[in-house]
Write an enzyme that holds these catalytic residues in place. Structure first.
Site, short mmCIF file in Angstrom:
data_model
loop_
_atom_site.label_atom_id
_atom_site.label_comp_id
_atom_site.label_asym_id
_atom_site.label_seq_id
_atom_site.Cartn_x
_atom_site.Cartn_y
_atom_site.Cartn_z
N GLY A 145 0.79 -1.22 0.00
CA GLY A 145 0.00 0.00 0.00
C GLY A 145 0.82 1.28 0.00
O GLY A 145 0.33 2.33 0.41
N SER A 146 2.07 1.23 -0.45
CA SER A 146 2.87 2.48 -0.46
C SER A 146 2.29 3.49 -1.45
O SER A 146 2.30 4.70 -1.18
CB SER A 146 4.34 2.18 -0.78
N ASN A 147 1.74 3.02 -2.56
CA ASN A 147 1.07 3.96 -3.49
C ASN A 147 -0.22 4.49 -2.88
O ASN A 147 -0.58 5.65 -3.08
CB ASN A 147 0.78 3.27 -4.82
N ILE A 179 -7.15 -9.56 -11.71
CA ILE A 179 -7.57 -9.06 -13.02
C ILE A 179 -9.07 -8.75 -12.94
O ILE A 179 -9.85 -9.61 -12.52
CB ILE A 179 -7.35 -10.14 -14.11
N LEU A 180 -9.48 -7.53 -13.28
CA LEU A 180 -10.90 -7.17 -13.23
C LEU A 180 -11.60 -7.69 -14.49
O LEU A 180 -11.04 -7.67 -15.58
CB LEU A 180 -11.04 -5.65 -13.15
N ASN A 199 -4.42 2.53 -13.35
CA ASN A 199 -3.48 1.58 -12.75
C ASN A 199 -2.07 2.13 -12.88
O ASN A 199 -1.78 2.89 -13.80
CB ASN A 199 -3.55 0.23 -13.47
N HIS A 231 1.90 0.82 -13.16
CA HIS A 231 2.65 -0.40 -13.49
C HIS A 231 4.14 -0.08 -13.48
O HIS A 231 4.55 0.95 -14.03
CB HIS A 231 2.21 -0.92 -14.86
N ASP A 280 -2.61 -4.46 -18.54
CA ASP A 280 -1.60 -3.39 -18.67
C ASP A 280 -1.55 -2.79 -20.08
O ASP A 280 -0.48 -2.46 -20.59
CB ASP A 280 -0.22 -3.95 -18.30
N GLU A 292 7.02 6.15 -8.59
CA GLU A 292 5.58 5.85 -8.68
C GLU A 292 4.78 6.78 -7.76
O GLU A 292 3.70 7.25 -8.12
CB GLU A 292 5.32 4.40 -8.25
C1 GRF Z 1 4.36 -1.32 -7.15
O1 GRF Z 1 5.59 -1.45 -7.84
C2 GRF Z 1 3.24 -1.23 -8.16
O2 GRF Z 1 3.64 -0.60 -9.35
C3 GRF Z 1 2.91 -2.66 -8.41
O3 GRF Z 1 2.92 -3.20 -7.09
C4 GRF Z 1 4.04 -2.63 -6.40
C5 GRF Z 1 3.72 -2.46 -4.92
O4 GRF Z 1 2.90 -1.37 -4.77
N1 GRF Z 1 1.67 -2.81 -9.09
P1 GRF Z 1 2.40 -0.84 -3.33
O5 GRF Z 1 3.62 -0.59 -2.45
O6 GRF Z 1 1.52 -1.92 -2.72
O7 GRF Z 1 1.66 0.42 -3.64
#
Ligand code: GRF
Length: 192
Positions: free
Chosen positions: A20-22, A96-97, A111, A113, A149, A178
Site C-alpha cells: 500500500g505504499s502507493n 484481473i478485473l 493503474n 505499473h 496493462d 511511482e
Molecule cells: C508497485 O511497484 C506497483 O507498481 C505494483 O505493485 C508494487 C507495490 O505497490 N503494481 P504498493 O507498495 O503496494 O503500492
C-alpha cells in the site's frame, strides 16, 4: 482555481493487495489543496494486506472481497455505486478485473505499473529489464481496459538502470517515482 471542497472532489476508491505504499502517497495527495480527489474507500482482495492499516490511520472505509466470481464483483460494484465512487485507482492490486466490471466504470479506472509500458506487461518487470540489459526502466500510469496493462497511457517516468542494479534496487528506485507519478497523472487527467 477555486479551492475544491470535500463535496465537489472526485470520490475515489483505491484497490490494493499488499504494502500500500502507493495508497499512502495517494492519501497524502488527497489532502493537499489542489487535489481533485477525496478517498472514500480502500478495497482489497487480501484481508492481510499491510496497506489496510491506512484505513484505520486515516479513517477511510475499507472492504475486503474475494474477487473470485461475478457474484462478488456485483457486490463490489453495488458498494462502489452506493458510495458514489467516480474514480478507481489500482495501486499494487494483483487481481484481473472482469470485462463487465470495467464496463461499469468505463474510463474511470487507473493503474500504475512498474515498467515503461508497453514493455514488460504483467509480473517481474524489473527482472526482465535487467536480464535484457536495458539502459532504462520506469513506471507508467494508464487507463485500465480489458487487456492486461494495455489501456491508454496517461504518463510515464523513465529511470536509468545502472550496472550495479538488482531487481530489488531497481524496484526501490521505481517505487519512489511511482509515488510522484500517480498524483501527477490525476492532476493531468483533471487538467489541474
Ligand atoms: C508497485 O511497484 C506497483 O507498481 C505494483 O505493485 C508494487 C507495490 O505497490 N503494481 P504498493 O507498495 O503496494 O503500492
Amino acid at each position: 482555481m477555486a479551492l475544491l471542497t470535500g463535496s465537489d472532489r472526485i470520490k475515489t476508491a483505491i484497490f490494493i493487495s499488499g504494502t500500500g505504499s502507493n495508497l499512502k502517497s495517494l492519501i497524502k495527495f488527497s489532502k493537499v489543496k489542489k487535489s481533485p480527489i477525496i478517498i472514500k474507500m480502500i478495497i482489497s482482495n487480501n484481508s492481510k494486506a499491510k496497506g489496510l492499516q491506512y484505513s484505520k490511520i486515516y479513517k477511510i472505509k475499507k472492504k475486503v472481497f474475494d474477487f473470485k466470481n461475478t457474484l462478488s464483483e456485483k457486490k463490489i460494484i453495488n458498494e462502489l455505486k452506493k458510495n458514489n465512487i467516480d474514480l478507481i485507482c489500482l495501486a499494487g492490486f494483483m487481481k484481473i478485473l472482469s470485462k463487465s466490471f470495467i464496463k461499469n466504470f468505463k474510463g474511470k479506472i487507473l493503474n500504475i505499473h512498474p515498467s515503461l509500458l508497453p514493455k514488460y506487461k504483467g509480473l517481474n518487470s524489473h527482472e526482465k529489464a535487467i536480464k535484457n540489459k536495458d539502459k532504462y526502466s520506469g513506471c507508467t500510469v494508464h487507463y485500465v481496459n480489458s487487456k492486461l496493462d494495455s489501456g491508454k497511457i496517461i504518463n510515464q517516468k523513465k529511470i536509468r538502470i545502472t550496472k550495479f542494479d538488482t531487481p530489488d534496487t531497481l524496484a526501490k528506485k521505481v517505487l519512489i517515482q511511482e509515488h510522484k507519478l500517480y498524483p501527477a497523472a490525476i492532476l493531468k487527467i483533471f487538467r489541474l
